[in-house]
Design a protein around this motif. Structure first.
Motif, PDB file in Angstrom:
ATOM      1  N   UNK A 322       0.827  -1.210   0.000  1.00  0.00           N
ATOM      2  CA  UNK A 322       0.000   0.000   0.000  1.00  0.00           C
ATOM      3  C   UNK A 322       0.860   1.258   0.000  1.00  0.00           C
ATOM      4  N   UNK A 323       1.890   1.275   0.848  1.00  0.00           N
ATOM      5  CA  UNK A 323       2.735   2.469   0.959  1.00  0.00           C
ATOM      6  C   UNK A 323       3.497   2.770  -0.321  1.00  0.00           C
ATOM      7  N   UNK A 324       3.750   1.767  -1.144  1.00  0.00           N
ATOM      8  CA  UNK A 324       4.458   2.021  -2.399  1.00  0.00           C
ATOM      9  C   UNK A 324       3.509   2.314  -3.554  1.00  0.00           C
ATOM     10  N   UNK A 325       2.309   1.729  -3.533  1.00  0.00           N
ATOM     11  CA  UNK A 325       1.354   1.988  -4.610  1.00  0.00           C
ATOM     12  C   UNK A 325       0.815   3.413  -4.558  1.00  0.00           C
ATOM     13  N   UNK A 326       0.506   3.899  -3.363  1.00  0.00           N
ATOM     14  CA  UNK A 326      -0.160   5.191  -3.236  1.00  0.00           C
ATOM     15  C   UNK A 326       0.662   6.336  -3.838  1.00  0.00           C
ATOM     16  N   UNK A 327       1.915   6.541  -3.442  1.00  0.00           N
ATOM     17  CA  UNK A 327       2.662   7.670  -4.034  1.00  0.00           C
ATOM     18  C   UNK A 327       2.908   7.505  -5.524  1.00  0.00           C
ATOM     19  N   UNK A 328       3.081   6.253  -5.971  1.00  0.00           N
ATOM     20  CA  UNK A 328       3.281   6.032  -7.401  1.00  0.00           C
ATOM     21  C   UNK A 328       2.059   6.497  -8.192  1.00  0.00           C
ATOM     22  N   UNK A 329       0.864   6.124  -7.746  1.00  0.00           N
ATOM     23  CA  UNK A 329      -0.346   6.493  -8.472  1.00  0.00           C
ATOM     24  C   UNK A 329      -0.666   7.969  -8.329  1.00  0.00           C
ATOM     25  N   UNK A 330      -0.239   8.590  -7.238  1.00  0.00           N
ATOM     26  CA  UNK A 330      -0.391  10.046  -7.116  1.00  0.00           C
ATOM     27  C   UNK A 330       0.452  10.749  -8.171  1.00  0.00           C
ATOM     28  N   UNK A 331       1.657  10.248  -8.436  1.00  0.00           N
ATOM     29  CA  UNK A 331       2.559  10.855  -9.410  1.00  0.00           C
ATOM     30  C   UNK A 331       2.223  10.453 -10.846  1.00  0.00           C
ATOM     31  N   UNK A 332       1.720   9.226 -10.986  1.00  0.00           N
ATOM     32  CA  UNK A 332       1.474   8.679 -12.334  1.00  0.00           C
ATOM     33  C   UNK A 332       0.001   8.312 -12.486  1.00  0.00           C
ATOM     34  N   UNK A 333      -0.844   9.319 -12.579  1.00  0.00           N
ATOM     35  CA  UNK A 333      -2.280   9.043 -12.701  1.00  0.00           C
ATOM     36  C   UNK A 333      -2.616   8.365 -14.030  1.00  0.00           C
ATOM     37  N   UNK A 334      -1.682   8.407 -14.979  1.00  0.00           N
ATOM     38  CA  UNK A 334      -1.913   7.726 -16.250  1.00  0.00           C
ATOM     39  C   UNK A 334      -1.944   6.212 -16.076  1.00  0.00           C
ATOM     40  N   UNK A 335      -1.463   5.733 -14.920  1.00  0.00           N
ATOM     41  CA  UNK A 335      -1.485   4.298 -14.646  1.00  0.00           C
ATOM     42  C   UNK A 335      -2.844   3.828 -14.132  1.00  0.00           C
ATOM     43  N   UNK A 336      -3.717   4.763 -13.788  1.00  0.00           N
ATOM     44  CA  UNK A 336      -5.057   4.393 -13.351  1.00  0.00           C
ATOM     45  C   UNK A 336      -5.879   3.895 -14.540  1.00  0.00           C
ATOM     46  N   UNK A 337      -6.834   3.008 -14.318  1.00  0.00           N
ATOM     47  CA  UNK A 337      -7.691   2.539 -15.419  1.00  0.00           C
ATOM     48  C   UNK A 337      -8.448   3.691 -16.065  1.00  0.00           C
ATOM     49  N   UNK A 338      -8.877   3.505 -17.301  1.00  0.00           N
ATOM     50  CA  UNK A 338      -9.520   4.575 -18.070  1.00  0.00           C
ATOM     51  C   UNK A 338     -10.720   5.183 -17.345  1.00  0.00           C
ATOM     52  N   UNK A 339     -11.540   4.327 -16.709  1.00  0.00           N
ATOM     53  CA  UNK A 339     -12.774   4.846 -16.101  1.00  0.00           C
ATOM     54  C   UNK A 339     -12.507   5.781 -14.941  1.00  0.00           C
TER      55      UNK A 339
END
Length: 385
Positions: A322-339
């Motif tokens: 969890x601690x590693x996924x959260x900052x990554x997705x905050x910085x790289x929102x392009x990694x979130x699914x399209x929806x």
């Protein structure tokens, strides 16, 4: 025959978005059915109760736990003359807001979200059923009745300040009267939760060999249960003996809550569901004697199960995911699914963005969180030893 303080479908305060009545289901039955068919409910199958989902097929998951809670809630509610459908709906929904990895995931998200309003699984459940389930044409969420939403929000009692942001945001749209107690049905769901996990955590701890049957037989409440089994079934084999003892323990807790509820009703004298909410105290609870003994059992579980070395080891590894996924997705929102990207485009602040990332991670199952971390960052070895 229903009690005068039971919740009645015809007296429901309704839904945020008005809908026509069903010809063959009450409003609380519809709530229950919508919860069962929700995506978030299905995902509970692969969310941790105590042991991470991949650690064994026989351990409880959030889904099996929720089903057990609903069964207990229906039994107690029916015995007390309450609305069994409302009690069941609240019981089935009570854990929808839990993230992957159980309380480990919740602790990690609470820490990560501290600058953005925090995280609370009950508040997240409200967010799921009022916003994040997006399947219906006319509204976001499940459009549940006021009574079911109230029960999800405050089945554990009145919500004190500061109110978690996800709950406060919805409460601004529809007042759930957070400072009062919930209905008797919601209180039943809360006690059913306590009964279910106190029972099944003992069972799962035995299966995981974190403690022995002999150790359980020395604990308060359980000692009498084992003694009764030995008296009625002398020489019973090991597995049947402990099952019969835990079965009696389960029944003892249910009977205590029912007996105590009758006593509380006689003392408080509620004549309506509103009287229950305004009583200033919980009507559904354990007797003082049973509660004191349960605290000894809970302390035993905390020491021998929740803080067992292999469980703590797994907690550390899960927290890292969890601690590693959260900052990554905050910085790289392009990694979130399209929806999810439309929500990102509409985010007006870092707090808005953090809440989107939170919603995405909190909705993950254990296995999806592990797989996503492996794909984006590199796997965490979740084996023990």
């Amino acid at each position: 025959m229903s009690a005068p303080y039971a919740s009645r479908p015809e007296d429901s305060r309704g839904r945020l978005h008005a809908e026509g009545l069903s010809t063959f289901r009450s409003c609380y039955q519809r709530d229950r059915d919508r919860i069962i068919h929700a995506s978030a409910f299905r995902r509970l199958k692969h969310k941790t109760q105590v042991f991470i989902e991949h650690e064994g097929d026989y351990f409880r998951t959030r889904l099996t736990h929720s089903i057990e809670v609903a069964q207990v809630a229906r039994t107690i509610a029916g015995t007390l003359g309450l609305n069994v459908d409302l009690a069941e709906a609240v019981a089935l929904a009570h854990d929808l807001g839990h993230p992957p990895f159980g309380h480990t995931g919740e602790d990690a998200l609470a820490e990560l979200m501290a600058p953005y309003g925090g995280f609370d699984h009950n508040a997240q459940a409200i967010r799921i059923v009022t916003s994040l389930e997006r399947h219906y044409a006319e509204f976001d969420g499940l459009n549940l009745t006021w009574e079911t939403l109230e029960g999800i929000a405050k089945h554990n009692g009145p919500v004190s300040e500061p109110i978690p942001y996800a709950l406060a945001a919805y409460n601004d749209r529809q007042d759930l009267e957070l400072s009062t107690h919930a209905s008797a049905e919601a209180q039943v769901a809360a006690l059913a939760d306590d009964i279910a996990y106190n029972h099944h955590d003992l069972h799962d701890g035995l299966r995981a060999e974190l403690f022995s049957t002999d150790e359980l037989a020395e604990l308060p409440l359980l000692d009498a249960c084992f003694a009764e089994v030995d008296r009625v079934f002398p020489g019973l084999n090991y597995y049947r003996r402990r099952h019969e003892a835990l079965r009696r323990f389960f029944g003892l807790l249910v009977e205590d809550v029912i007996d105590q509820a009758h006593a509380r009703v006689a003392e408080i004298g509620p004549r309506s569901a509103t009287d229950v909410r305004l009583a200033g105290q919980a009507m559904i609870r354990f007797s003082p004697d049973v509660w004191e003994r349960l605290k000894v059992i809970r302390a035993f579980l905390f020491r021998r199960m929740y803080r067992a070395p292999n469980v703590v080891e797994m907690r550390v590894k899960a927290s890292r995911v969890i601690h590693e996924l959260f900052p990554l997705l905050m910085d790289r929102t392009d990694l979130l699914p399209k929806q999810w990207r439309k929500d990102v485009e509409e985010a007006a602040s870092a707090t808005d963005l953090a809440r989107i990332v939170l919603d995405y991670i909190a909705g993950m199952t254990d296995r999806f969180a592990i797989a996503t971390h492996a794909d984006l960052i590199g796997g965490v070895d979740l084996s023990t030893g």
